[in-house]
Design a protein around this motif. Structure first.
Motif, PDB file in Angstrom:
ATOM      1  N   GLU A 578      66.027  40.662 -55.260  1.00 51.31           N
ATOM      2  CA  GLU A 578      65.483  40.668 -54.029  1.00 51.31           C
ATOM      3  C   GLU A 578      66.375  41.379 -52.925  1.00 51.31           C
ATOM      4  O   GLU A 578      67.613  40.630 -52.819  1.00 51.31           O
ATOM      5  N   GLY A 582      62.795  40.759 -49.565  1.00 49.17           N
ATOM      6  CA  GLY A 582      61.716  41.888 -50.244  1.00 49.17           C
ATOM      7  C   GLY A 582      61.355  42.755 -49.247  1.00 49.17           C
ATOM      8  O   GLY A 582      60.177  43.532 -49.563  1.00 49.17           O
ATOM      9  N   ARG A 625      56.535  38.429 -52.606  1.00 57.22           N
ATOM     10  CA  ARG A 625      57.202  37.135 -52.239  1.00 57.22           C
ATOM     11  C   ARG A 625      56.403  36.037 -51.986  1.00 57.22           C
ATOM     12  O   ARG A 625      55.096  36.370 -51.333  1.00 57.22           O
TER      13      ARG A 625
END
Length: 948
Positions: A578, A582, A625
């Protein structure tokens, strides 16, 4: 009652009995009991008004007095109240204005404590939308804190703005000593009275509390001449006090607070009212303010004021549309030989609208004003006519076949009907058009759900198309322009098309039930959906909806994650990557992922995206996410890799290794060193500490990081990896390539962005100025339009906003300013940049590795360092010139080679101090350390296997 502390004078007039009663009750309900109310009645007061005042006096004879001076002038009524007041302080209210519960106590205590002659506080006024109220935006800095000033020049907004039209009280002894009265020959005497009092009295106390609410919405069109005269007299007071410099500020505020809003309201006014206001403006506005003041306004605002000053009714209406719909080309524009662009009626410096940037957009990208000038309904047949504005620099291809069609689209956008435009008559400044259509046959809605349809026009020349909304004045259509409707589900669902103009000035049609069958059917439907069983069904459906929403609520997801998902077995080789929560596929997580892929490790990467998947790799599994797939992937992952922090309330599974690559070295204070964090309560600080304790590895790139970030987040020594940042490997490779081969040719990204080789590339990358949890579009401190005008031939400006913000850029000449905020990997941008301009962003620590010029543009350096805190003196260690104004920045860029002299050694020292561990092999070192158990196999994981 003995001598009251405060006398409240209420002038009864507009608003009637209800307004008077509201004001009276707010006075009698004060927490300070020694308050009297003086109701001053005009000679023409109605019987109901007199009865309301008399009733209050009977109920509270010791606190309410009714005065009847036999005059109707508002100023004379106020002066009558001042003469009759007995209180230590006197406060004046218009009927309908209401005191806050503790208003008099706040004013009286502040006056008593400071011995001030004038005490003022906040006030709010109606927005014109129902019962909504709002404080003027300029009150916040004026009343940000309670304070006392010896003279009003210490708080110039008291006279520059209309801050003292209400919400203040004056010591009665000061009124008598200075013979202060409202000017009875002035209709807006309250505008002058406050500044006059502030100018002659002594100490002034400002309280940060709201004092008055319910002030009427301003309407400069009602008595523009009186408002202008009041403004003139305030200016005379300022000049008489030797404050000529405040006059220009007062002039500018008058334009923005009164004349620009007046222009904005023109579409809502009837034709006769528009003409009356314009005629008055043409008589009283010329020579009111110097042209240099007018030129300080934004382009469209100053155009509107200029046209109002000329009495150009239609021109003001056009400017109003441009104000209400930013970015719309509302009038013909002319481009002069020198490249300046003028509104219709130029050349006039005030009508210069070059800064809007319309000249840089082609025909199909411009938002063009399409104003409806005629709407006539004859049964089902409707005649429409209008005019589409065209700027002089662009338009439909002259050799193309020009066609147009009207489009009526249902409000949710799911369906549309089209009709060709019968007549198009293009000329140098626009396209006049007219058409007739059968609305009843053309528009066939279903009925119950698709009742509102918006109109727009599509113009095509065979190669390009322009789509424009249909604008109209609010009085263009009315009840007389109705047409019959024929919905597909029958006339019982609606039988009439009613045209109307929306709040955004667009023409639209609404399906209504005018005749008995349709009204009856709608009544039955309403009854069927609102009687008790139906209400119960609706409540049950809402409850089900809330339960469904609960399944997607973060709180519920966190509970399921902790209770169930953390029990799942680990998936060997699963890695969740990540970057910046994101928002992108970039930074050090990307560099680690690409190193893993290049070395063929048998790992199963999963990448997290926030919204769009554009730019993310297609050969790995992608999860959104906070989705259930995201939680599943985190719970089963063998590795977590990110640069910002996975959500704090998600515990790390046992057996999972968390690599925190971090996102930059620190100038401003971070973690537990932040004032914001130190002021948090214990549970909040504990949550942060627990989140940080999830880290198994934390990358640092210098001893500075160890002294700042590692200490600020209380990281144990065993977690620190002194490898440098993997994202910086490409920068060191670029520097080596520069030294060996030179800067040209540039990377392939330069061609994608349209960057020519003959221009140097300047990257402007400011820091994040918001707070955690905020994300909004920010206006840049650097004026990109001015930069393009000054350096467009020599530099291309790349703008990269912080990933939590978005840049608001003006239109500029093609190729001079490029927004790269959405490019995923900033390292690729840095590699092709010749000069970095930043303020406090950590990007300067990375860019210093390239040994290229850095210029710091920090207009608020001292204020920023004081508010956010810093780890070192930026001026002392800066790797390049520190500038405080645009002019200083432009001067440095204009003579960059000279300005850079003397900073070479400082830049080298800066890179060595803050990037000592960056050696160009960080990605390899991180993979060797973190993924050591997976190093033996060498074949690459197949594409399909990565997503299983």
């Amino acid at each position: 009652m003995s001598t009251p502390d405060v006398s409240c004078v209420i002038t009864a007039g507009e608003g009637g009995e209800d307004a008077l009663v509201a004001s009276l009750e707010s006075v009698l309900d004060q927490s300070l009991r020694a308050v009297e109310a003086l109701v001053v009645l005009p000679a023409g007061a109605s019987a109901g008004l007199r009865a309301a005042a008399g009733s209050a006096a009977v109920r509270s004879p010791d606190r309410v007095r009714v005065l009847d001076p036999g005059t109707d002038g508002v100023a004379a009524l106020r002066n009558t109240g001042l003469d009759a007041a007995l209180g230590t302080y006197v406060l004046v209210l218009d009927a309908g204005e209401r005191l806050q519960r503790h208003a008099c106590r706040n004013l009286w205590e502040a006056g008593t404590r400071t011995r001030a002659d004038l005490v003022a506080g906040r006030w709010s006024r109606s927005t014109g939308e129902g019962t909504k109220e709002r404080e003027p935006f300029w009150q916040h800095p004026l009343f940000a804190r309670s304070r006392t000033v010896a003279r009003f020049t210490e708080a110039p907004e008291l006279a520059v703005r209309d801050a003292l039209v209400t919400g203040f009280c004056v010591r009665r002894a000061a009124l008598e000593r200075h013979a202060l009265r409202y000017d009875e020959d002035l209709t807006h005497s309250e505008v002058l009275f406050g500044p006059l009092v502030a100018a002659v009295v002594g100490r002034i106390a400002l309280v940060r509390r709201r004092i008055v609410s319910g002030r009427a919405a301003p309407d400069a069109g009602r008595d523009l001449a009186g408002l202008v005269e009041a403004h003139r007299r305030v200016c005379h007071v300022l000049v008489a006090q030797g404050l000529a410099e405040l006059r220009e500020e007062r002039d500018r505020s008058f334009l923005l607070d009164h004349l620009v809003p007046l222009v904005r309201t023109f579409p809502e006014r009837p034709v006769a009212a528009r003409e009356r206001v314009a005629a008055t403006a043409a008589r009283v506005l010329p020579d009111l303010v110097p042209e240099r003041v007018l030129l300080t306004l934004p382009a469209v605002e100053r155009v509107g004021v200029r046209l109002l000053e000329r009495g150009d009714t239609d021109g003001v209406l056009t400017a109003a549309y441009a104000l209400r719909r930013r970015g719309v080309v509302a009038a013909p524009l002319s481009v002069q030989d020198d490249g300046r662009v003028y509104w219709q009626g130029g050349p006039d410096p005030v009508l210069d609208v070059t800064e809007l940037g319309h000249q840089y957009r082609p025909f199909d990208e411009l938002k063009l004003m399409n104003r409806v000038t005629r709407y006539e309904a004859h049964g089902s047949r409707v005649l429409l006519a209008g005019r589409l504005v065209l700027p002089s620099h662009t338009g439909p291809a002259p050799d193309g076949r020009l066609t147009a069609r009207l489009e009526f689209r249902v409000r949710d956008g799911s369906r549309a009907f089209h009709a060709p435009v019968d007549s198009l008559r293009p000329d140098a400044t626009g396209i006049s058009w007219s058409t007739g259509l059968d609305v009843t046959r053309l528009l066939r809605p279903f009925g119950p759900r698709d009742t509102v349809w918006d109109a727009r026009m599509v113009v095509e020349d065979g190669r390009t198309r322009s789509v424009s909304d249909l604008f109209a004045a609010h009085d263009l259509v009315g009840p007389g322009e109705r047409s019959p409707a024929r919905p597909r589900l029958g006339r019982t669902t609606g039988d009439t098309w009613q045209p109307y103009v929306t709040l955004r000035d667009h023409l639209a049609l609404r399906l209504e039930a005018r005749h008995r069958p349709a009204r009856t059917a709608r009544g039955l439907v309403h009854y069927a959906t609102h009687f008790r069983p139906a209400r119960r069904v609706r409540l049950a459906l809402r409850a089900l909806g809330r339960r469904r929403d609960r399944l997607h609520a973060r709180g519920f997801k966190v509970a399921v994650y902790r209770s169930w998902l953390l029990r799942l077995p680990k998936r060997r080789g699963s890695v969740v990557f990540e970057s910046h929560m994101g928002t992108c596929y970039g930074d050090s997580p990307r560099a680690v992922h690409e190193e893993v892929r290049a070395r063929g490790l048998r790992l199963r990467p999963v990448w997290v995206h926030a919204d769009s998947t554009e730019g993310f790799p297609t050969d790995v599994r992608l999860v959104r996410r906070w989705s259930w797939r995201y939680l599943w992937a985190l719970a089963r992952a063998e590795y977590w890799v990110d640069n910002q922090g996975f959500p704090q309330n998600l515990d790390k599974p046992s057996g999972t290794t968390y690599l925190q690559t971090w996102h930059g070295s620190a100038y401003k204070r971070m973690g537990f060193d932040e004032t914001r964090v130190r002021l948090q309560n214990t549970p909040q600080r504990e949550r942060l500490q627990q989140a940080v304790h999830r880290f198994d590895h934390f990358l640092v790139r210098s001893e500075h990081d160890e002294r700042t970030l590692a200490r600020a987040y209380r990281l144990p020594e065993r977690t620190l990896l002194r490898t440098g940042y993997p994202r910086n490997d490409v920068l060191l490779a670029a520097r080596a390539r520069d030294e060996a081969e030179g800067r040209l040719p540039r990377p392939a990204l330069a061609a994608e962005l349209g960057l020519p080789d003959h221009r140097k590339v300047v990257l402007y990358a400011p820091t994040f100025r918001g707070r955690p949890g905020t994300r909004k579009r920010q206006r840049l401190l650097l004026d990109a339009a001015r930069f393009a005008e000054r350096f467009g031939d020599t530099y291309t400006l790349l703008v990269r906003a912080h990933y939590l913000e978005a840049a608001s850029l003006p239109a500029c000449p093609p190729g001079t300013v490029v927004d790269v905020s959405r490019h995923h990997d900033v390292s690729e941008i840095l590699a092709l940049t010749d000069v970095l301009v930043t303020d406090y962003s950590s990007i300067m620590f990375d860019y210093a590795l390239l040994d290229r010029p850095i210029v710091l543009f920090a207009p608020d350096l001292d204020a920023y360092a004081a508010e956010r805190g810093s780890y070192f003196d930026l001026r002392e260690k800066a790797p390049g010139p520190v500038t405080a104004t645009e002019e200083e920045l432009f001067a440095v860029l204009a003579r960059l080679k000279t300005a850079e002299t003397g900073f070479q050694e400082r830049r080298t020292a800066f890179a060595e101090e803050f990037g000592a561990y960056d050696r160009g092999d960080a990605a390899r070192a991180v993979v060797d350390t973190v993924f050591a158990r997976h190093l033996a196999p060498s074949r690459t994981v197949p594409t399909g296997e990565a997503g299983r």
